[in-house]
Design a protein around this motif. Structure first.
Motif, PDB file in Angstrom:
ATOM      1  N   GLY A  59       0.843  -1.289  -0.053  1.00 38.74           N
ATOM      2  CA  GLY A  59       0.060  -0.061   0.048  1.00 38.74           C
ATOM      3  C   GLY A  59       0.797   1.228   0.146  1.00 38.74           C
ATOM      4  N   TRP A  60       1.967   1.375  -0.179  1.00 36.40           N
ATOM      5  CA  TRP A  60       2.744   2.402  -0.006  1.00 36.40           C
ATOM      6  C   TRP A  60       3.900   2.335  -0.991  1.00 36.40           C
ATOM      7  CZ3 TRP A  60       8.235   2.064   1.783  1.00 36.40           C
ATOM      8  CH2 TRP A  60       8.541   0.755   2.122  1.00 36.40           C
ATOM      9  N   HIS A  61       4.280   1.453  -1.608  1.00 38.60           N
ATOM     10  CA  HIS A  61       5.173   1.743  -2.680  1.00 38.60           C
ATOM     11  C   HIS A  61       4.979   0.417  -3.741  1.00 38.60           C
ATOM     12  CE1 HIS A  61       8.195  -2.021  -2.153  1.00 38.60           C
ATOM     13  NE2 HIS A  61       7.439  -1.947  -1.224  1.00 38.60           N
ATOM     14  N   MET A 119      14.961  -3.275 -16.830  1.00 34.79           N
ATOM     15  CA  MET A 119      14.840  -1.841 -16.015  1.00 34.79           C
ATOM     16  C   MET A 119      13.610  -2.323 -14.698  1.00 34.79           C
ATOM     17  SD  MET A 119      12.426   0.866 -15.147  1.00 34.79           S
ATOM     18  CE  MET A 119      11.439   1.187 -16.196  1.00 34.79           C
ATOM     19  N   VAL A 120      14.118  -1.793 -13.810  1.00 33.63           N
ATOM     20  CA  VAL A 120      13.404  -1.972 -12.599  1.00 33.63           C
ATOM     21  C   VAL A 120      13.464  -0.736 -11.958  1.00 33.63           C
ATOM     22  CG1 VAL A 120      13.484  -3.105 -10.125  1.00 33.63           C
ATOM     23  CG2 VAL A 120      14.456  -4.180 -12.075  1.00 33.63           C
ATOM     24  N   MET A 121      11.974  -0.385 -11.442  1.00 31.10           N
ATOM     25  CA  MET A 121      11.784   0.956 -10.805  1.00 31.10           C
ATOM     26  C   MET A 121      10.820   0.740  -9.650  1.00 31.10           C
ATOM     27  SD  MET A 121       9.766   4.472 -12.185  1.00 31.10           S
ATOM     28  CE  MET A 121       8.108   3.541 -12.675  1.00 31.10           C
ATOM     29  N   ASP A 122      11.098   1.749  -8.518  1.00 30.12           N
ATOM     30  CA  ASP A 122      10.285   1.397  -7.365  1.00 30.12           C
ATOM     31  C   ASP A 122       9.739   2.915  -7.219  1.00 30.12           C
ATOM     32  OD1 ASP A 122       9.014   0.518  -5.307  1.00 30.12           O
ATOM     33  OD2 ASP A 122      10.703   0.274  -3.949  1.00 30.12           O
ATOM     34  N   GLU A 123       8.554   2.993  -6.775  1.00 26.74           N
ATOM     35  CA  GLU A 123       7.681   4.094  -6.405  1.00 26.74           C
ATOM     36  C   GLU A 123       7.329   4.047  -4.916  1.00 26.74           C
ATOM     37  OE1 GLU A 123       4.751   5.540  -9.614  1.00 26.74           O
ATOM     38  OE2 GLU A 123       5.273   3.928 -10.453  1.00 26.74           O
ATOM     39  N   LEU A 124       8.003   4.908  -4.217  1.00 29.04           N
ATOM     40  CA  LEU A 124       7.934   4.835  -2.625  1.00 29.04           C
ATOM     41  C   LEU A 124       6.950   5.998  -2.272  1.00 29.04           C
ATOM     42  CD1 LEU A 124      11.610   4.351  -1.623  1.00 29.04           C
ATOM     43  CD2 LEU A 124       9.706   2.671  -1.903  1.00 29.04           C
ATOM     44  N   VAL A 125       5.769   5.976  -1.754  1.00 29.47           N
ATOM     45  CA  VAL A 125       4.702   6.689  -1.165  1.00 29.47           C
ATOM     46  C   VAL A 125       5.116   7.021   0.192  1.00 29.47           C
ATOM     47  CG1 VAL A 125       2.403   7.505  -0.980  1.00 29.47           C
ATOM     48  CG2 VAL A 125       3.321   6.085  -3.021  1.00 29.47           C
ATOM     49  N   LEU A 126       5.609   8.526   0.752  1.00 29.27           N
ATOM     50  CA  LEU A 126       6.039   8.576   1.884  1.00 29.27           C
ATOM     51  C   LEU A 126       5.344   9.988   2.442  1.00 29.27           C
ATOM     52  CD1 LEU A 126       9.873   8.162   1.311  1.00 29.27           C
ATOM     53  CD2 LEU A 126       8.189   6.315   2.158  1.00 29.27           C
ATOM     54  N   ARG A 154       2.193  12.658   0.597  1.00 26.49           N
ATOM     55  CA  ARG A 154       2.731  14.232  -0.314  1.00 26.49           C
ATOM     56  C   ARG A 154       3.934  13.833  -0.957  1.00 26.49           C
ATOM     57  NH1 ARG A 154       1.338  15.482   4.985  1.00 26.49           N
ATOM     58  NH2 ARG A 154       3.645  15.711   5.583  1.00 26.49           N
ATOM     59  N   LEU A 155       4.772  12.765  -0.551  1.00 32.45           N
ATOM     60  CA  LEU A 155       6.183  12.933  -1.198  1.00 32.45           C
ATOM     61  C   LEU A 155       6.118  11.440  -1.908  1.00 32.45           C
ATOM     62  CD1 LEU A 155       9.271  13.524  -1.701  1.00 32.45           C
ATOM     63  CD2 LEU A 155       9.690  12.406   0.414  1.00 32.45           C
ATOM     64  N   LEU A 156       6.601  11.496  -3.310  1.00 36.06           N
ATOM     65  CA  LEU A 156       6.882  10.321  -4.153  1.00 36.06           C
ATOM     66  C   LEU A 156       8.210  10.069  -4.590  1.00 36.06           C
ATOM     67  CD1 LEU A 156       5.734   7.889  -5.793  1.00 36.06           C
ATOM     68  CD2 LEU A 156       5.411   9.526  -7.586  1.00 36.06           C
ATOM     69  N   LEU A 157       8.931   9.229  -4.156  1.00 39.30           N
ATOM     70  CA  LEU A 157      10.272   8.816  -4.615  1.00 39.30           C
ATOM     71  C   LEU A 157      10.543   7.804  -5.640  1.00 39.30           C
ATOM     72  CD1 LEU A 157      12.482   9.059  -1.341  1.00 39.30           C
ATOM     73  CD2 LEU A 157      12.210  10.751  -3.211  1.00 39.30           C
TER      74      LEU A 157
END
Length: 659
Positions: free
Chosen positions: A344-346, A380-387, A391-394
């Motif tokens: 639920g967060w990345h 290619m590998v990508m991670d989307e971290l919701v923090l 409000r912050l997406l890495l």
């Protein structure tokens, strides 16, 4: 800066004071947002595929340009793309003549151009926009900055993904015909509707132009202030035709298959420069491409599997011996892409691509075969971290690629921070590469020699932007820096030939502003501005810290339109400052400003008809591009468009800065 560049500040300031807006996928204002009338109906947007630019690069500097927003005003793909910030078009002059892109200061072969994900860059690494018929295009995705981590080798300055028209479940027939200056005639016809339980689209297009426009020629450039002589462009004609077939079919509740076939044929004269005209050189092109994509969801995983193939044939005849011969390139591959949300967060994304290409050369290749080939594979590998409470997406990512004998590593990290008062902050940093092209490595073409010892070009880049949005306006302002290394350029190879070498490095820094303003349903404005400062580094002392050729420091695009459906007016200003044409800054092209205007009237519903009148280059400004290719002066066009059937038109989405 050339004086002509200063001709449009009034309109620019008016748009900026009204609220710059670089539109994102934000809620549309209540009521139908005004746009240039168009009879081509667009269906409700389907979920974006995993390879959409907004999905592959959620923090990137992205502009999505809907071609329907231009109505019948734009005549080719280059005209539409030139309105984006960070993009400069290099134009050989006239309909059907070569048009290439420079994005964020990268060379033309450092920008990837894709047709629904299929690479269009030829054996020389350059994609010719004149061979992308605007009739095929639903929208352009322009992603600026190094895109190696997301799209692979070749994306030093950015990527342009050409998204073709999609089929519709409602039966509809539409078409458009244009006639104008220099015997220019363009047209297309499409039909879409239900087919065998799915949706189908067939589209045919064609065009021609004599291209014999007048231009001013300086017969004695060593004598400033002497009278210019009017001449007429010869051997500048072009003609082409083609078609596209696209089918979409559901497979159960969770999957869909999309099949695309595209064919185009075109021919043009190669007129040469104003000082060195070529009266009889000709170029013929043919392209066929096909792709099959399976998209859907399996549990919590959303993804796609795609296979594609493209064949390009280029034939040169007449003219100097060095401009004669035939070349054919074949490219094919498969790609698997998947995305899933964890905890639920990345979310994690992965892309696996395997492809191959070969090319036949104009002359015998140095590798001992007339058809050299190479394979390419990447992951290619990508991670989307919701923090920070969302409000912050890495979004860190990494691509490892093997292109022929080269191993390329392209990392990137992006971030998006949501701030109060409708503000958003985005930043990106990373590294991208461009492997040497087939022409540079293997193929001898006339006096251009290959060099099998070339190293890949590399770019280190970073950018940051602030975005603000309201119900009726959106704005984005940002800066970027790129360091290009091991640049490939042709140098003199005695006695008469030229050969490519890795010669140096260059830095490019700049500012990009882009926006859209819709104060009322019947008024719309758009503006983009680019400031670009380039420097030659670690090069011959004669060129050290000089600006790179063909990189104008300032570029501006401003558009305003308004009026009811039955009578809509529009005006557009396109301007760019002086640019150098050699590395010593001793020769330059003056700045220029073009003003375009038009009127449209739409009436009826079944059928819906639209009549448009366009006046290009209203003030008949005479200009050149590249190293002496005249650009057309004032011209006029009349367009009649019609559509039968289909649902009522839906309000267009504004151009978008990111998802």
């Amino acid at each position: 800066m050339g004086r002509s560049f200063l001709a449009a500040p009034g309109l620019c300031l008016a748009l900026m004071m009204g609220g710059l807006a670089r539109a994102e996928e934000a809620p549309a204002p209540e009521g139908e947002v005004f746009t240039v009338p168009t009879v081509e109906v667009r269906e409700t947007a389907a979920p974006e595929p995993p390879d959409a630019a907004s999905q592959r690069d959620p923090s990137g500097a992205l502009t999505v340009i809907e071609t329907a927003d231009f109505g019948g005003a734009a005549k080719d793909a280059a005209e539409v793309l030139s309105t984006s910030a960070g993009v400069v078009v290099q134009d050989s002059g006239g309909y059907g003549q070569s048009k290439n892109l420079v994005v964020r200061g990268a060379s033309s072969n450092g920008t990837l151009v894709l047709l629904d994900g299929i690479p269009l860059n030829g054996a020389g690494g350059i994609a010719d926009l004149s061979r992308v018929p605007l009739a095929l295009v639903e929208r352009f995705e322009v992603l600026r900055g190094g895109v190696g981590a997301r799209y692979g080798s070749g994306g030093l300055g950015g990527v342009v993904n050409v998204i073709t028209r999609r089929p519709d479940a409602a039966a509809r027939v539409a078409g458009e015909a244009t006639y104008g200056s220099w015997d220019t005639a363009l047209g297309w016809l499409s039909a879409t509707g239900p087919v065998l339980g799915g949706e189908g689209l067939v589209l045919l297009h064609g065009g021609r132009s004599s291209g014999d426009f007048p231009f001013l020629f300086d017969t004695s450039p060593a004598l400033p202030g002497d009278a210019l002589e009017e001449r007429r462009r010869t051997n500048n004609d072009a003609r082409g035709a083609g078609g596209m077939l696209r089918l979409r079919h559901p497979l159960g509740e969770h999957f869909e298959v999309d099949v695309l076939g595209e064919l185009s044929l075109d021919e043009r004269g190669l007129a040469g420069t104003a000082t060195n005209p070529i009266p009889d050189a000709r170029q013929g092109n043919g392209r066929g491409s096909a792709s099959v994509r399976l998209m859907g969801e399996l549990g919590s995983v959303r993804g796609s599997a795609r296979a594609w193939f493209r064949r390009d044939r280029l034939s040169l005849s007449n003219g100097p011996q060095a401009l004669q011969g035939t070349q054919a390139q074949r490219v094919g591959g498969v790609e698997l892409e998947a995305r899933t949300l964890l905890g639920g967060w990345h979310g994690v994304s992965a892309v696996l691509t395997v492809s191959g290409e070969d090319v036949s050369g104009v002359e015998e290749a140095t590798v001992g075969t007339t058809r050299p080939s190479r394979g390419q594979a990447s992951i290619m590998v990508m991670d989307e971290l919701v923090l920070a409470g969302g409000r912050l997406l890495l979004a860190p990512s990494l691509r490892v690629e093997r292109a022929g004998s080269y191993t390329l590593l392209s990392p990137k990290v992006g971030a998006t921070l949501t701030l109060p008062a409708g503000l958003e902050l985005r930043a990106n940093a990373g590294q991208s590469h461009r492997a040497p092209s087939f022409l540079e490595l293997y193929i001898r073409q006339g006096l251009l020699l290959p060099n099998a010892a070339l190293r890949p070009e590399r770019v280190l880049y970073a950018d940051v932007a602030v975005v603000h949005r309201t119900e009726r306006s959106l704005a984005s302002v940002g800066g970027f820096y790129s360091l290009y290394e091991d640049l490939i350029a042709y140098e003199l190879f005695p006695p008469f030939a030229a050969k490519p070498y890795n010669f140096a490095a260059a830095s490019v820094a700049g500012l990009e502003a882009e926006g859209e303003w819709r104060p009322y349903p019947w008024v719309a404005g758009a503006l983009s501005y680019t400031l670009l400062v380039s420097r030659n580094l670690r090069d011959d002392p004669r060129y050290y810290l000089k600006e790179l050729p063909y990189r104008p420091r300032h570029k501006l695009s401003a558009r305003m339109s308004g009026g009811p459906r039955w009578l809509t007016g529009r005006v557009e200003v396109m301007a760019q400052s002086v640019q150098y044409v050699n590395r010593t800054e001793e020769a330059e092209l003056p700045g220029r400003t073009f003003v375009h205007a038009g009127l449209s009237s739409s009436f009826g519903r079944a059928p819906e008809l639209t009549l448009s009148v366009e006046l290009k280059n209203v003030f008949d400004a005479h200009a050149e591009d590249l190293d002496g290719y005249p650009l057309p002066g004032r011209s006029a066009y009349v367009t009649l468009a019609a559509a039968f059937g289909g649902p009522p038109p839906t309000p267009p989405k504004p151009r978008t800065d990111s998802p």
